[in-house]
Scaffold this motif. Structure first.
Motif, mmCIF file in Angstrom:
data_model
loop_
_atom_site.group_PDB
_atom_site.id
_atom_site.type_symbol
_atom_site.label_atom_id
_atom_site.label_comp_id
_atom_site.label_asym_id
_atom_site.label_seq_id
_atom_site.Cartn_x
_atom_site.Cartn_y
_atom_site.Cartn_z
ATOM 1 N N GLN A 18 0.804 -1.205 0.000
ATOM 2 C CA GLN A 18 0.000 0.000 0.000
ATOM 3 C C GLN A 18 0.849 1.272 0.000
ATOM 4 O OE1 GLN A 18 -3.065 -1.839 2.855
ATOM 5 N NE2 GLN A 18 -3.489 0.325 2.820
ATOM 6 N N ILE A 25 1.348 6.947 0.836
ATOM 7 C CA ILE A 25 0.488 5.758 0.802
ATOM 8 C C ILE A 25 -0.235 5.709 -0.538
ATOM 9 C CG2 ILE A 25 -1.484 4.613 1.898
ATOM 10 C CD1 ILE A 25 -0.655 5.829 4.507
ATOM 11 N N THR A 27 -3.205 5.297 -2.570
ATOM 12 C CA THR A 27 -4.634 5.377 -2.285
ATOM 13 C C THR A 27 -5.467 4.857 -3.438
ATOM 14 O OG1 THR A 27 -4.881 7.504 -3.349
ATOM 15 C CG2 THR A 27 -4.184 7.501 -1.056
ATOM 16 N N PHE A 60 -16.036 2.715 11.599
ATOM 17 C CA PHE A 60 -15.743 2.021 10.354
ATOM 18 C C PHE A 60 -15.640 0.545 10.726
ATOM 19 C CE2 PHE A 60 -12.877 3.206 6.429
ATOM 20 C CZ PHE A 60 -13.839 2.718 5.586
ATOM 21 N N HIS A 62 -14.375 -3.061 9.078
ATOM 22 C CA HIS A 62 -13.850 -3.904 8.013
ATOM 23 C C HIS A 62 -14.110 -5.353 8.388
ATOM 24 C CE1 HIS A 62 -12.046 -0.374 6.274
ATOM 25 N NE2 HIS A 62 -11.556 -1.091 5.266
ATOM 26 N N GLU A 81 -6.313 -7.092 5.383
ATOM 27 C CA GLU A 81 -7.490 -7.449 4.571
ATOM 28 C C GLU A 81 -7.114 -7.614 3.100
ATOM 29 O OE1 GLU A 81 -6.956 -4.734 6.245
ATOM 30 O OE2 GLU A 81 -6.692 -3.249 4.651
ATOM 31 N N HIS A 82 -5.881 -7.266 2.760
ATOM 32 C CA HIS A 82 -5.376 -7.500 1.393
ATOM 33 C C HIS A 82 -4.771 -8.901 1.264
ATOM 34 C CE1 HIS A 82 -5.008 -3.006 0.141
ATOM 35 N NE2 HIS A 82 -5.923 -3.158 1.074
ATOM 36 N N HIS A 129 -15.247 -5.574 -0.196
ATOM 37 C CA HIS A 129 -13.855 -5.096 -0.181
ATOM 38 C C HIS A 129 -13.153 -5.556 -1.457
ATOM 39 C CE1 HIS A 129 -9.928 -3.911 1.512
ATOM 40 N NE2 HIS A 129 -10.681 -3.000 2.106
ATOM 41 N N HIS A 130 -11.824 -5.395 -1.496
ATOM 42 C CA HIS A 130 -11.095 -5.680 -2.742
ATOM 43 C C HIS A 130 -11.226 -7.144 -3.184
ATOM 44 C CE1 HIS A 130 -9.650 -1.855 -1.669
ATOM 45 N NE2 HIS A 130 -8.408 -2.120 -1.301
ATOM 46 N N TYR A 173 -19.347 0.776 2.743
ATOM 47 C CA TYR A 173 -18.094 0.898 2.003
ATOM 48 C C TYR A 173 -18.211 0.024 0.772
ATOM 49 C CZ TYR A 173 -13.156 -0.436 1.073
ATOM 50 O OH TYR A 173 -11.945 -0.718 0.505
ATOM 51 N N ARG A 178 -10.958 -1.818 -7.256
ATOM 52 C CA ARG A 178 -10.231 -3.057 -6.978
ATOM 53 C C ARG A 178 -11.249 -4.148 -6.702
ATOM 54 N NH1 ARG A 178 -5.362 -1.001 -2.951
ATOM 55 N NH2 ARG A 178 -4.888 0.843 -4.203
ATOM 56 N N ASP A 233 -14.089 3.293 -2.296
ATOM 57 C CA ASP A 233 -12.647 3.214 -2.081
ATOM 58 C C ASP A 233 -11.960 2.936 -3.407
ATOM 59 O OD1 ASP A 233 -10.304 3.297 -0.702
ATOM 60 O OD2 ASP A 233 -10.495 1.315 0.207
ATOM 61 N N ARG A 262 -13.932 9.207 -2.953
ATOM 62 C CA ARG A 262 -13.336 8.111 -3.715
ATOM 63 C C ARG A 262 -14.275 7.497 -4.754
ATOM 64 N NH1 ARG A 262 -9.794 5.430 1.041
ATOM 65 N NH2 ARG A 262 -8.528 7.273 1.443
ATOM 66 N N GLU A 274 -6.614 9.491 5.173
ATOM 67 C CA GLU A 274 -6.469 8.179 5.786
ATOM 68 C C GLU A 274 -5.272 8.124 6.722
ATOM 69 O OE1 GLU A 274 -6.614 3.618 4.284
ATOM 70 O OE2 GLU A 274 -7.606 5.241 3.247
ATOM 71 N N TRP A 296 -6.864 -2.915 8.977
ATOM 72 C CA TRP A 296 -8.305 -2.592 8.932
ATOM 73 C C TRP A 296 -9.114 -3.852 9.255
ATOM 74 C CZ3 TRP A 296 -9.514 2.494 8.401
ATOM 75 C CH2 TRP A 296 -8.527 3.322 7.876
HETATM 76 C C1 JFZ Z 1 -7.895 1.302 1.289
HETATM 77 C C2 JFZ Z 1 -7.945 -0.189 1.331
HETATM 78 O O1 JFZ Z 1 -6.968 -0.701 0.472
HETATM 79 C C3 JFZ Z 1 -7.777 -0.674 2.741
HETATM 80 O O2 JFZ Z 1 -7.869 -2.065 2.781
HETATM 81 C C4 JFZ Z 1 -8.856 -0.066 3.607
HETATM 82 O O3 JFZ Z 1 -10.125 -0.488 3.178
HETATM 83 C C5 JFZ Z 1 -8.771 1.436 3.563
HETATM 84 C C6 JFZ Z 1 -9.873 2.117 4.308
HETATM 85 O O4 JFZ Z 1 -8.783 1.901 2.215
HETATM 86 O O5 JFZ Z 1 -6.547 1.631 1.432
HETATM 87 C C7 JFZ Z 1 -6.139 2.873 1.325
HETATM 88 C C8 JFZ Z 1 -6.885 3.830 0.721
HETATM 89 C C9 JFZ Z 1 -6.476 5.158 0.789
HETATM 90 C C10 JFZ Z 1 -5.335 5.499 1.465
HETATM 91 C C11 JFZ Z 1 -4.572 4.527 2.047
HETATM 92 C C12 JFZ Z 1 -4.966 3.203 1.976
HETATM 93 N N1 JFZ Z 1 -4.978 6.849 1.601
HETATM 94 O O6 JFZ Z 1 -5.744 7.758 1.185
HETATM 95 O O7 JFZ Z 1 -3.933 7.202 2.179
#
Ligand code: JFZ
Length: 452
Positions: A18, A25, A27, A60, A62, A81-82, A129-130, A173, A178, A233, A262, A274, A296
């Motif tokens: 990530q 990061i 995003t 939130f 997850h 979660e990935h 999710h992804h 969410y 993805r 997302d 997003r 984030e 998450w």
């Molecule tokens: C995403 C997802 O990949 C992660 O699993 C989780 O759901 C999160 C809430 O969102 O990951 C991100 C998305 C955006 C950023 C960083 C990780 N960001 O804006 O810095």
């Protein structure tokens, strides 16, 4: 030697998919820091965001197949979660997790109560999710919790109802760009897509995935559950036309539904930050989302929990900059919110019970940086109220404010009957406070003042 050092330096970043090589990061939103460009007026957006702007604090969640064994698969640590992508788990194997997904301890009312007791006013659950697995009843796509698990229950429906009962808003969410279950969901150079099952990245066609999965599922989510928020997302490769179309689809079905940034291409009602709090707030309505530990989704060996102290400070910091705080929990495969998360949230809730007035429905601080803590504000008919959340309690029994205010009344939120003495001096005002901090986390001094 130099190269070895460089490799060592960047190795941890490469490990964490990530994080970009420059340390930022990833995003999946190339417009993450751009100004939002809605074709609606700020007034229309503010109206839609009315309850949300008052709410300030949300949960939130997850929750998905990755939680089954706490982000582990066949004894290997999937890290987050990935997990599916981190371990390149083939779809046929990942689907087997669904065959055993049976969260017998899940209780929607309990989850909502945890949020409510924490002082949270809304909730956002990962509906997809992804990994592409729908945690709701999705007639358009079989890869969902009702059709593909022995549990056969619908947590989105149950949480929608529980939130309604207990007076919280409920949102979903949805991972937009993805989806590791869909053969057409592509990404820049295949970096973020499923290339282990579907290696022919150039043959993928995002618009097919968009028509086949995204539009039907978003329609289902709105018509079946009427979520107050759709929290998209990772927009990734979505085009401006598609983002616009998606927004219109949502607003035709429900004009009050809030959509975050997003949805892609600078659209949406509010900006998302984030894991970090912007130094000076944001020009547009915004929200910071944050994990309670390092992941998450529920990760069974991650015990790196944030303290209640730091959570309250984050919440107040965010409120003082006019933002919202969406704080994450990752329930287990059995459907339980980890006890440490519950305990931390309870502490935050206890603080808010006394001091919530300094958070809910407030607006940002009229002052710059304050050495002792943060300030929020409420504007009344002929006066204004300042809430000074003191993180670092002065040892001399005086809180010195280095700005000129005409104080009508001063007290502590924890003891509103007792008026505090105030004294104007050269640099501003001095307030006489107890020697001992009444609250270790933060004590709020409430000042009713003449309009600033
Ligand atoms: C995403 C997802 O990949 C992660 O699993 C989780 O759901 C999160 C809430 O969102 O990951 C991100 C998305 C955006 C950023 C960083 C990780 N960001 O804006 O810095």
């Amino acid at each position: 030697m130099k190269y070895v050092l460089i490799i060592l330096l960047f190795f941890p970043l490469w490990l964490n998919a990530q994080v970009n090589l420059d340390g930022t990061i990833d995003t999946g939103d190339k417009f993450a820091n751009a100004k939002l460009e809605s074709n609606e007026s700020p007034e229309v957006i503010a109206k839609r965001l009315e309850w949300w702007s008052e709410a300030r604090f949300g949960m939130f969640i997850h929750w998905g197949l990755y939680a089954q064994d706490g982000c582990f698969w066949k004894g290997k640590d999937g890290r987050s979660e990935h997990m599916m992508r981190n371990l390149q788990i083939p779809i046929s194997d990942y689907e087997k997790i669904a065959d055993e997904f049976k969260p017998t301890c899940f209780n929607a009312d309990e989850w909502v109560k945890v949020a409510k007791d924490a002082g949270m006013k809304y909730m956002v659950l990962t509906s997809k999710h992804h990994d592409g697995f729908a945690m709701f009843n999705s007639p358009s796509n079989n890869y969902n919790i009702l059709t593909s698990t022995p549990w056969k229950r619908d947590p989105v429906k149950e949480l929608t109802e529980a939130c309604k009962k207990q007076g919280l808003k409920f949102g979903v969410y949805y991972s937009l760009g993805r989806d590791w279950h869909d053969p057409d969901c592509n990404s820049v150079k295949g970096w973020r897509s499923n290339v282990w099952d579907f290696p022919e990245e150039e043959k993928k066609d995002f618009s097919k995935y968009f028509e086949r999965k995204v539009k039907p599922q978003i329609t289902e989510l709105i018509t079946q559950y009427h979520p107050a928020i759709i929290w998209f997302d990772t927009p990734e490769l979505i085009t401006k036309e598609e983002s616009t179309e998606l927004l219109s689809l949502i607003h035709e079905l429900d004009p009050t539904c809030i959509v975050n940034q997003r949805v892609g291409n600078k659209l949406g009602d509010y900006a998302v930050r984030e894991q970090k709090i912007p130094a000076g707030g944001e020009p547009r309505p915004w929200e910071t989302c944050m994990t309670l530990n390092g992941a998450w989704g529920y990760h069974k060996t991650d015990n790196n929990w944030k303290s209640a102290d730091s959570l309250v400070h984050s919440l107040v910091d965010i409120a003082s900059k006019g933002g919202n705080f969406l704080l994450n929990v990752g329930p287990t495969g059995k459907g339980i919110i980890p006890q440490t998360s519950v305990n931390r949230l309870k502490e935050v809730g206890e603080w808010l019970n006394v001091n919530g007035e300094a958070v809910y429905g407030t607006s940002s601080s009229p002052f710059g940086k304050l050495a002792w803590g943060r300030c929020t504000k409420k504007v009344g008919e002929d006066d204004e109220t300042l809430y000074l959340s003191v993180f670092y309690w002065p040892k001399n029994g005086k809180l010195q404010l280095d700005f000129p205010v005409e104080i009508i009344r001063a007290c502590l939120l924890s003891d509103t009957d007792k008026e505090l003495k105030t004294e104007t001096n050269q640099s501003g005002v001095s307030i006489t406070i107890p020697i001992q901090a009444p609250n270790e986390i933060a004590t709020v001094v409430k000042l009713v003042v003449k309009p600033l």
